[in-house]
Design an enzyme around this catalytic site. Structure first.
Site: not given
Length: 345
Positions: A80, A149
């Site tokens: 990321e 998540h």
């Protein structure tokens, strides 16, 4: 500094432009918004993990690599920080990158790039540099996911000067706002409520392009109390308004849409009319967006308030396991309880 861009690669597959008013899922509305952004501007490219051939974990980018090619819809490594760092470099060369963070909890490896580089470079360069980067973040709970998540980290970025932080609450908003985000000269954190990805709504694909991302919206008028929400909790607030109406209470629902900059004027106008305010969000109540809204309402509407501003949100704990996540999330009953407490004050 040069802003010359490479020529757009030839499309691999030609598809007809979707038109008219269509009933679309939230996810599909974003897909079509991204498609239009890619078609309108050859400087736009998408970057992310598994967004190409797979079409993303939630299939939001499904079919876009086949149509626009692998040089404009780029499958990246699982890094990321590298995704965002590359997007910053591309922005300095005149491109407009749309980065997908696969899940909300995965954004933290890129936190340094976002908050110390992306947010500050325009300021540090005295306005000479602009970084038109969009970072798409599926966020929030309600899908029964595993750890990391189902986070709601939006306030961390709203607290950082130099970033726009926005979140749509309906397919029509998603379609329009993703295009506005791509056109913005500023870096935009685009939070997508993944628990709403499969909900449908009417989207006018021929609507003229709107300008700007600022501004809350009154999505349901009312007279007795204002409920302020954003992203995934707007639908919860609307359901609460329906239920309360059957009991004789008129709730006005305000959708913030943008967390930074925050549109205090629309909220204050509503609260001056109703005299009461409840703020709802999935993120923890402690130090959350609701605290900022409550403070500003108290400052601007002090002599109009009939009760303290109340907040409904997540608890100050790590996000729980899937079996009990619905006890953590702001439910219809919790919102209505806050409404009742405000009206009884």
């Amino acid at each position: 500094m040069s802003t010359t861009t490479a020529a757009a690669p030839a499309a691999v597959e030609s598809r007809p432009e979707p038109t008219g008013v269509q009933r679309l899922t939230f996810a599909k509305a974003i897909t079509l918004g991204l498609r239009r952004a890619l078609a309108d501007d050859p400087r736009v490219l998408l970057m992310g993990e598994d967004i190409g051939k797979l079409g993303g974990v939630f299939r939001v980018t499904d079919g876009l690599q086949a149509e626009f090619g692998a040089q404009r819809v780029v499958d990246t490594p699982l890094a990321e920080s590298g995704i965002v760092g590359t997007a910053i470099g591309l922005a300095m060369r005149g491109y407009r990158s749309v980065c997908e963070i696969q899940f909300d909890g995965f954004i933290f490896p890129a936190y340094d790039q976002i908050t110390t580089q992306l947010a500050k470079m325009h300021y540090r360069s005295h306005g000479r540099l602009t970084l038109p980067v969009v970072i798409r973040v599926p966020y929030g709970g309600g899908i029964g996911a595993v750890e990391h998540h189902s986070e709601s980290p939006e306030v961390l970025f709203a607290h950082t000067a130099g970033l726009r932080v926005v979140t749509p609450s309906s397919p029509a908003q998603a379609y329009a706002m993703i295009q506005e985000a791509v056109r913005s000269p500023d870096p935009v954190l685009f939070f997508e409520p993944k628990g709403r990805y499969w909900e449908k709504g009417e989207v006018d694909l021929d609507a003229p392009a709107a300008n700007g991302l600022d501004g809350a919206r009154v999505v349901r008028p009312g007279t007795d109390i204002t409920v302020v929400a954003y992203g995934p909790t707007v639908q919860t607030a609307l359901k609460a308004a329906d239920t309360a109406a059957s009991e004789g209470t008129s709730i006005e629902v305000v959708d913030l849409r943008t967390l930074s900059p925050l549109d205090t004027a629309t909220v204050a106008e509503s609260v001056r009319k109703t005299g009461r305010c409840v703020v709802v969000h999935e993120a923890p109540v402690l130090y959350g967006t609701g605290a900022e809204v409550a403070a500003r309402v108290s400052e601007e509407c002090f002599f109009h308030l009939e009760a303290p501003v109340l907040r409904v949100g997540g608890f100050h704990t790590p996000y729980p396991v899937a079996k009990i996540e619905h006890d953590y999330l702001p439910s219809l009953d919790r919102v209505l309880d806050a409404v009742d407490r405000s009206l009884a004050f």
